[in-house]
Design a protein around this motif. Structure first.
Motif, mmCIF file in Angstrom:
data_model
loop_
_atom_site.group_PDB
_atom_site.id
_atom_site.type_symbol
_atom_site.label_atom_id
_atom_site.label_comp_id
_atom_site.label_asym_id
_atom_site.label_seq_id
_atom_site.Cartn_x
_atom_site.Cartn_y
_atom_site.Cartn_z
ATOM 1 N N LEU A 1 33.550 -9.303 28.128
ATOM 2 C CA LEU A 1 33.383 -9.044 29.569
ATOM 3 C C LEU A 1 32.270 -8.015 29.803
ATOM 4 O O LEU A 1 31.440 -8.159 30.699
ATOM 5 C CB LEU A 1 34.694 -8.529 30.177
ATOM 6 C CG LEU A 1 35.814 -9.569 30.289
ATOM 7 C CD1 LEU A 1 37.180 -8.898 30.500
ATOM 8 C CD2 LEU A 1 35.532 -10.531 31.446
ATOM 9 N N ALA B 1 26.544 -6.180 43.147
ATOM 10 C CA ALA B 1 27.095 -6.027 41.796
ATOM 11 C C ALA B 1 28.320 -6.915 41.623
ATOM 12 O O ALA B 1 28.478 -7.584 40.586
ATOM 13 C CB ALA B 1 27.462 -4.563 41.545
ATOM 14 N N ALA B 2 29.190 -6.934 42.634
ATOM 15 C CA ALA B 2 30.413 -7.736 42.534
ATOM 16 C C ALA B 2 30.073 -9.214 42.414
ATOM 17 O O ALA B 2 30.688 -9.947 41.624
ATOM 18 C CB ALA B 2 31.300 -7.481 43.754
ATOM 19 N N ALA C 1 28.715 -8.585 31.718
ATOM 20 C CA ALA C 1 28.305 -7.706 32.825
ATOM 21 C C ALA C 1 26.916 -7.142 32.536
ATOM 22 O O ALA C 1 26.051 -7.106 33.421
ATOM 23 C CB ALA C 1 29.327 -6.569 33.004
ATOM 24 N N LEU D 1 34.690 -8.305 45.234
ATOM 25 C CA LEU D 1 35.347 -8.683 43.969
ATOM 26 C C LEU D 1 36.463 -9.682 44.233
ATOM 27 O O LEU D 1 36.607 -10.686 43.530
ATOM 28 C CB LEU D 1 35.924 -7.440 43.290
ATOM 29 C CG LEU D 1 34.920 -6.476 42.636
ATOM 30 C CD1 LEU D 1 35.619 -5.167 42.248
ATOM 31 C CD2 LEU D 1 34.266 -7.105 41.398
ATOM 32 N N LEU E 1 35.535 0.355 37.606
ATOM 33 C CA LEU E 1 34.309 0.234 38.397
ATOM 34 C C LEU E 1 34.274 1.374 39.416
ATOM 35 O O LEU E 1 35.207 1.518 40.213
ATOM 36 C CB LEU E 1 34.299 -1.107 39.153
ATOM 37 C CG LEU E 1 33.808 -2.370 38.423
ATOM 38 C CD1 LEU E 1 34.421 -2.574 37.055
ATOM 39 C CD2 LEU E 1 34.018 -3.592 39.291
ATOM 40 N N VAL F 1 29.537 -1.209 33.655
ATOM 41 C CA VAL F 1 30.923 -0.891 34.033
ATOM 42 C C VAL F 1 31.548 -0.105 32.875
ATOM 43 O O VAL F 1 30.998 -0.081 31.774
ATOM 44 C CB VAL F 1 31.750 -2.172 34.315
ATOM 45 C CG1 VAL F 1 31.153 -2.954 35.470
ATOM 46 C CG2 VAL F 1 31.834 -3.058 33.087
ATOM 47 N N VAL G 1 24.758 -5.249 35.346
ATOM 48 C CA VAL G 1 25.740 -4.335 35.949
ATOM 49 C C VAL G 1 26.422 -3.554 34.829
ATOM 50 O O VAL G 1 26.902 -4.143 33.856
ATOM 51 C CB VAL G 1 26.816 -5.114 36.757
ATOM 52 C CG1 VAL G 1 27.779 -4.137 37.434
ATOM 53 C CG2 VAL G 1 26.171 -6.012 37.795
ATOM 54 N N ARG H 1 27.319 -10.497 41.174
ATOM 55 C CA ARG H 1 26.788 -10.735 39.823
ATOM 56 C C ARG H 1 27.921 -10.781 38.792
ATOM 57 O O ARG H 1 27.919 -11.612 37.882
ATOM 58 C CB ARG H 1 25.841 -9.602 39.426
ATOM 59 C CG ARG H 1 24.521 -9.611 40.155
ATOM 60 C CD ARG H 1 23.587 -8.654 39.406
ATOM 61 N NE ARG H 1 22.530 -8.135 40.254
ATOM 62 C CZ ARG H 1 21.641 -7.235 39.837
ATOM 63 N NH1 ARG H 1 21.711 -6.736 38.608
ATOM 64 N NH2 ARG H 1 20.708 -6.799 40.639
ATOM 65 N N LEU H 2 28.885 -9.861 38.923
ATOM 66 C CA LEU H 2 29.991 -9.824 37.949
ATOM 67 C C LEU H 2 30.816 -11.101 38.028
ATOM 68 O O LEU H 2 31.178 -11.690 36.997
ATOM 69 C CB LEU H 2 30.890 -8.607 38.204
ATOM 70 C CG LEU H 2 30.275 -7.244 37.867
ATOM 71 C CD1 LEU H 2 31.191 -6.106 38.323
ATOM 72 C CD2 LEU H 2 29.995 -7.129 36.356
ATOM 73 N N TRP I 1 31.320 -13.537 34.912
ATOM 74 C CA TRP I 1 32.634 -13.709 34.281
ATOM 75 C C TRP I 1 33.188 -15.118 34.461
ATOM 76 O O TRP I 1 34.077 -15.537 33.751
ATOM 77 C CB TRP I 1 33.613 -12.654 34.804
ATOM 78 C CG TRP I 1 33.232 -11.256 34.326
ATOM 79 C CD1 TRP I 1 32.507 -10.952 33.219
ATOM 80 C CD2 TRP I 1 33.549 -10.014 34.952
ATOM 81 N NE1 TRP I 1 32.356 -9.589 33.118
ATOM 82 C CE2 TRP I 1 32.984 -8.980 34.157
ATOM 83 C CE3 TRP I 1 34.262 -9.647 36.107
ATOM 84 C CZ2 TRP I 1 33.111 -7.622 34.480
ATOM 85 C CZ3 TRP I 1 34.391 -8.305 36.425
ATOM 86 C CH2 TRP I 1 33.820 -7.301 35.615
#
Ligand SMILES: Cc1ncc(COP(=O)(O)O)c(C=O)c1O
Length: 392
Positions: A337, A377-378, A341, A305, A364, A348, A346, A380-381, A385
């Motif tokens: 957001l 996942a991080a 996601a 992240l 998360l 959250v 993902v 993709r986020l 974003w």
């Protein structure tokens, strides 16, 4: 048993991990960072498997009888030794949620208030409001509730049943109150004569040194503090097993409620099974393995992240528990957001689910996925974003 350090193997019984058997299952392809669950391969299947046979062999018919109302003595004694109190100060419960439910029935009355942090465990809030209790939110900082805010809330003249706090590895923010802060909060509550319920589900999952300060219950000698503990996060929530610590007079009152007098202690056989695990070092070994696994998962998620998100997003690095707390520029919209996601596959948890926090936050969980999935996942986020229009 020797297990690899970095990952755990998939379970042969994976087909049973489905709706209708377990509570929630994410759709295929979605990486679920939403709930505070342990990944299937981190649940203590191997450790728990022999325990029921051991308990039935050791206790025989006593394991299948109605259990002593406050819980079976072997588990109460093991918990007392572990948490530095007497067995009379321990009551076995069906997890923290049942303990909180029981406390609401004894300490609460519809219309009374519970003082809570502005942001705190959403389902704890539901249990309290289910009982007709009203929540009075107070402000917190990086160490949890501020003593002046608690003092103000208790000076309102409301009829307050109790204060509900999570001073250690807070859900969702991950914060820990220092010892000085704990003593100040205890002093404020004692001055107003209001008990504190300390929800302490994550203390055993300390991932860094130094260890957190003693619990509020320990600092207060359990006078005016009821501490809730659980095996849900250390062994598995399917056991439905936990305990509460309180002064013996309150334990007698709680254990005298109709449900316990009628049916005996909740989950009696399970409590005896888990007492076998606690007696001989196996619980300690399990915890140290689990902490190692959670540390790997926290590092994977936090590192990915921090490298993917720009500096406008604050990524917490919790010292224990299950959750990373993200703080965004307040001009960014939580709904946008979340939607971005979701499109990236993902799931959250929205910060607003945990109360009326100021600003824009997401929670998360790093407990439900292996390190490589967390890193994925991080990534993709971060991509979602960056490219999405998420300003209000
Ligand atoms: C702060 C907190 N308290 C209690 C619980 C629930 O505990 P149990 O499964 O023992 O009812 C959770 C689980 O998410 C939690 O995060």
């Amino acid at each position: 048993m020797v297990r690899p350090d970095t990952t755990v193997s998939p379970l042969p019984q994976a087909r049973w991990w489905r709706a209708g058997v377990v509570q929630a299952v994410s759709p295929p392809g979605v990486i679920d960072l939403g709930p505070g669950y342990l990944e299937p391969a981190l649940l203590a299947v191997d450790e728990v498997l022999p325990l029921y046979a051991e308990a039935l062999t050791m206790f025989g018919p006593a394991a299948l009888s109605y259990g002593a109302n406050a819980g079976a003595e072997p588990l109460r004694a093991s918990l007392a030794a572990r948490h530095g109190c007497t067995a009379e100060e321990i009551m076995v419960t069906a997890g923290s949620s049942q303990a909180l439910t029981l406390l609401c029935t004894v300490l609460g009355r519809p219309g009374r208030f519970v003082v809570v942090e502005r942001t705190c465990y959403d389902l704890g809030r539901s249990i309290m409001t289910d009982h007709g209790l009203r929540l009075r939110e107070v402000d917190a900082d990086g160490e949890g509730v501020r003593p002046e805010a608690l003092d103000r809330a208790l000076s309102h003249g409301d009829d307050v049943a109790f204060v509900y706090l999570t001073p250690t590895f807070h859900n969702p923010t991950g914060t820990v109150a220092g010892e000085q802060r704990r003593r100040e909060l205890l002093a404020v509550a004692a001055r107003h004569g209001v008990p504190i319920v300390e929800d302490d589900a994550y203390t055993e999952l300390c991932l860094d040194r130094p260890a957190p300060p003693p619990s509020l219950a320990a600092l207060a000698g359990r006078q005016g503090v009821i501490r809730l503990g659980s095996f849900a996060k250390t062994l598995g929530p399917g056991l439905r097993l936990g305990w509460l610590e309180a002064e013996p007079g309150l334990i007698d009152t709680l254990a005298g409620r109709g449900q316990l007098v009628s049916g005996g202690a909740l989950n009696h056989l399970t409590s005896l099974a888990v007492s076998m695990l606690m007696g001989d070092g196996r619980y300690e070994r399990r915890l140290s393995w689990l902490r190692g696994q959670l540390r790997l998962r926290r590092e994977a998620l936090v590192a990915a992240l921090r490298s993917g998100l720009d500096e406008s997003v604050t990524v917490s690095r919790p010292a224990g528990g299950f959750f990373v707390w993200l703080t965004f520029d307040p001009r960014r919209s939580e709904a946008a957001l979340l939607a971005a996601a979701g499109r990236a596959g993902v799931a959250v948890a929205p910060g607003s689910r945990f109360g009326s926090a100021v600003g824009t936050h997401l929670r998360l969980a790093y407990s439900l996925n292996p390190p490589d999935r967390l890193a994925e996942a991080a990534a993709r986020l971060a991509a979602a974003w960056r490219t999405e229009e998420t300003l209000r």
